[in-house]
Design a protein around this motif. Structure first.
Motif, PDB file in Angstrom:
ATOM      1  N   VAL A 280       0.831  -1.209   0.000  1.00  0.00           N
ATOM      2  CA  VAL A 280       0.000   0.000   0.000  1.00  0.00           C
ATOM      3  C   VAL A 280       0.863   1.255   0.000  1.00  0.00           C
ATOM      4  N   ILE A 281       1.871   1.296   0.878  1.00  0.00           N
ATOM      5  CA  ILE A 281       2.740   2.471   0.956  1.00  0.00           C
ATOM      6  C   ILE A 281       3.529   2.626  -0.343  1.00  0.00           C
ATOM      7  N   GLY A 282       3.961   1.517  -0.923  1.00  0.00           N
ATOM      8  CA  GLY A 282       4.662   1.581  -2.205  1.00  0.00           C
ATOM      9  C   GLY A 282       3.812   2.220  -3.288  1.00  0.00           C
ATOM     10  N   LYS A 290       2.880  11.345  -0.027  1.00  0.00           N
ATOM     11  CA  LYS A 290       3.767  11.033   1.086  1.00  0.00           C
ATOM     12  C   LYS A 290       3.375  11.737   2.381  1.00  0.00           C
ATOM     13  N   LYS A 291       2.507  12.705   2.317  1.00  0.00           N
ATOM     14  CA  LYS A 291       2.148  13.493   3.497  1.00  0.00           C
ATOM     15  C   LYS A 291       0.644  13.427   3.720  1.00  0.00           C
ATOM     16  N   ASN A 310       8.788   6.310   4.883  1.00  0.00           N
ATOM     17  CA  ASN A 310       8.761   7.199   3.717  1.00  0.00           C
ATOM     18  C   ASN A 310       7.587   8.165   3.716  1.00  0.00           C
ATOM     19  N   ILE A 311       6.712   8.077   4.715  1.00  0.00           N
ATOM     20  CA  ILE A 311       5.573   8.993   4.777  1.00  0.00           C
ATOM     21  C   ILE A 311       5.643   9.823   6.049  1.00  0.00           C
ATOM     22  N   LYS A 312       4.888  10.918   6.067  1.00  0.00           N
ATOM     23  CA  LYS A 312       4.789  11.780   7.235  1.00  0.00           C
ATOM     24  C   LYS A 312       3.332  12.156   7.439  1.00  0.00           C
ATOM     25  N   PHE A 358      -7.414  19.065   1.656  1.00  0.00           N
ATOM     26  CA  PHE A 358      -6.219  19.130   2.486  1.00  0.00           C
ATOM     27  C   PHE A 358      -4.940  19.185   1.672  1.00  0.00           C
ATOM     28  N   HIS A 359      -4.828  18.379   0.632  1.00  0.00           N
ATOM     29  CA  HIS A 359      -3.562  18.240  -0.079  1.00  0.00           C
ATOM     30  C   HIS A 359      -3.139  19.536  -0.769  1.00  0.00           C
ATOM     31  N   ARG A 360      -4.040  20.478  -0.933  1.00  0.00           N
ATOM     32  CA  ARG A 360      -3.679  21.745  -1.569  1.00  0.00           C
ATOM     33  C   ARG A 360      -3.180  22.773  -0.568  1.00  0.00           C
TER      34      ARG A 360
END
Length: 370
Positions: A280-282, A290-291, A310-312, A358-360
């Motif tokens: 899933v993370i890949g 990643k955030k 690799n994520i935050k 959120f991502h923006r």
């Protein structure tokens, strides 16, 4: 999301998301500590968020839904306006799927006081009772499905539509079936229940694609099924060989848990095992994601894979109790700005993300620190 609330139900999960667009999503309602504990968590959500419009069940383990089953047996409990949509995991296609499902449903009936042992059947019927007979729509979810709630999209990251026989997950499933067969040889009651579940074959209807409608007609049809009712919904004491089979089936089911990515910055990893977390993370990293605003840690904070480095996230949230608190992976603190667990912090309320999308609009410090 406008806010998120996680009830302290011990080793289980009972949480709600209040969206910007007037919709409330409830996720799971269960506790390893017992259905009464989960019901108290449900009442906390009820008092805080009033009535959910959507119910998502991420995992067919009793520590994720026994509170809902218990609530449905109480004539005094109901949602005022009623749940409109229900989502739950769809079991992937793989060799011996019917055999595995029959084992899983039989064990649920043997070990836990559900009505039939067929989880989708009992789960949907419980929703119908809580809704006081009001119809709702339901759909099983697989990887790639996208559901829209209000103006927020939620993408299903796991489980896949198919599992290859060469994959590790297939080996775990085979072991679970073998352990179940051994248990049937020694436990007469388990054998009887298995033959009944196999002959009724009710679970197959829940493999259907698309959004289905559950109404009074569905309920009347199910009333004709011979069921054994245990309104207390309490776990039964099991012989050692049955306990071992139950443990194997639970582990196999972990590999099939739902995982979800929300447009509001929510990353929910269900009860995934390390190998599924890595996949899933890949996929997320490949997609440049990643955030995240909020991470709900896998399996009550006890499952970890190094790919998570690799994520935050701003918040990592763990729902667990006394039994699992000592097994929380400390690495989650390293990938989050703030880390909370219900065992230490009690009920957890997460404030709104800084934007509807959120991502923006990540806060400036999020980029500076990460």
């Amino acid at each position: 999301m406008r806010s998120m609330y996680v009830s302290d139900v011990g080793d289980g999960l009972c949480m709600a998301i209040d969206t910007f667009f007037g919709k409330t999503i409830q996720i799971d309602c269960g506790s390893k500590q017992g259905s009464e504990v989960a019901l108290r968590g449900l009442m906390n959500l009820y008092n805080r968020f009033y009535n959910p419009d959507v119910f998502m069940l991420f995992h067919f383990h009793k520590d994720h839904y026994n509170g809902l089953m218990f609530a449905s047996s109480k004539s005094s409990f109901s949602y005022t306006w009623g749940i409109k949509e229900v989502y739950y995991p769809k079991i992937p296609n793989f060799p011996k799927k019917d055999k595995f499902m029959t084992c899983l449903f039989t064990m649920n009936l043997r070990s836990f006081g559900s009505e039939t042992g067929i989880m989708e059947y009992d789960f949907l019927k419980a929703i119908f009772r809580i809704n006081r007979g009001r119809p709702f729509k339901y759909k099983p979810l697989s990887k790639g499905d996208v559901i829209n709630i209000g103006e927020t999209s939620y993408e299903v990251l796991w489980s896949p539509t198919e599992i290859d026989e060469k994959e590790d997950t297939s080996g775990v499933i085979k072991k679970a079936i073998n352990d179940f067969n051994k248990a049937m040889e020694e436990d007469k009651r388990l054998n009887e229940l298995y033959e009944r579940v196999k002959s009724e074959g009710l679970f197959r209807r829940y493999f259907e694609e698309g959004l289905q409608k559950y109404s009074k007609e569905n309920d009347n049809e199910r009333e004709n099924t011979h069921v054994s009712m245990n309104s207390e919904y309490k776990e039964k004491e099991l012989p050692a060989v049955v306990k071992n089979a139950n443990k194997s089936l639970r582990k196999a089911a972990n590999h099939l848990s739902l995982a979800l990515l929300g447009g509001d910055g929510l990353l929910f990893l269900g009860d995934l095992e390390s190998q599924e977390i890595k996949k899933v993370i890949g996929d997320l990293i490949t997609a440049g994601k990643k955030k995240f605003y909020t991470l709900v840690t896998p399996h009550h904070g006890t499952h970890w894979d190094n790919s998570l480095k690799n994520i935050k996230c701003i918040y990592s949230i763990t729902s667990n109790g006394r039994r699992l608190c000592s097994h929380i992976k400390p690495e989650f603190k390293g990938i989050s700005r703030k880390s909370f667990a219900t065992y230490f912090n009690g009920d957890i309320a997460i404030p709104q993300s800084l934007s509807k999308t959120f991502h923006r609009f990540y806060p400036r410090w999020f980029y500076d620190e990460y």
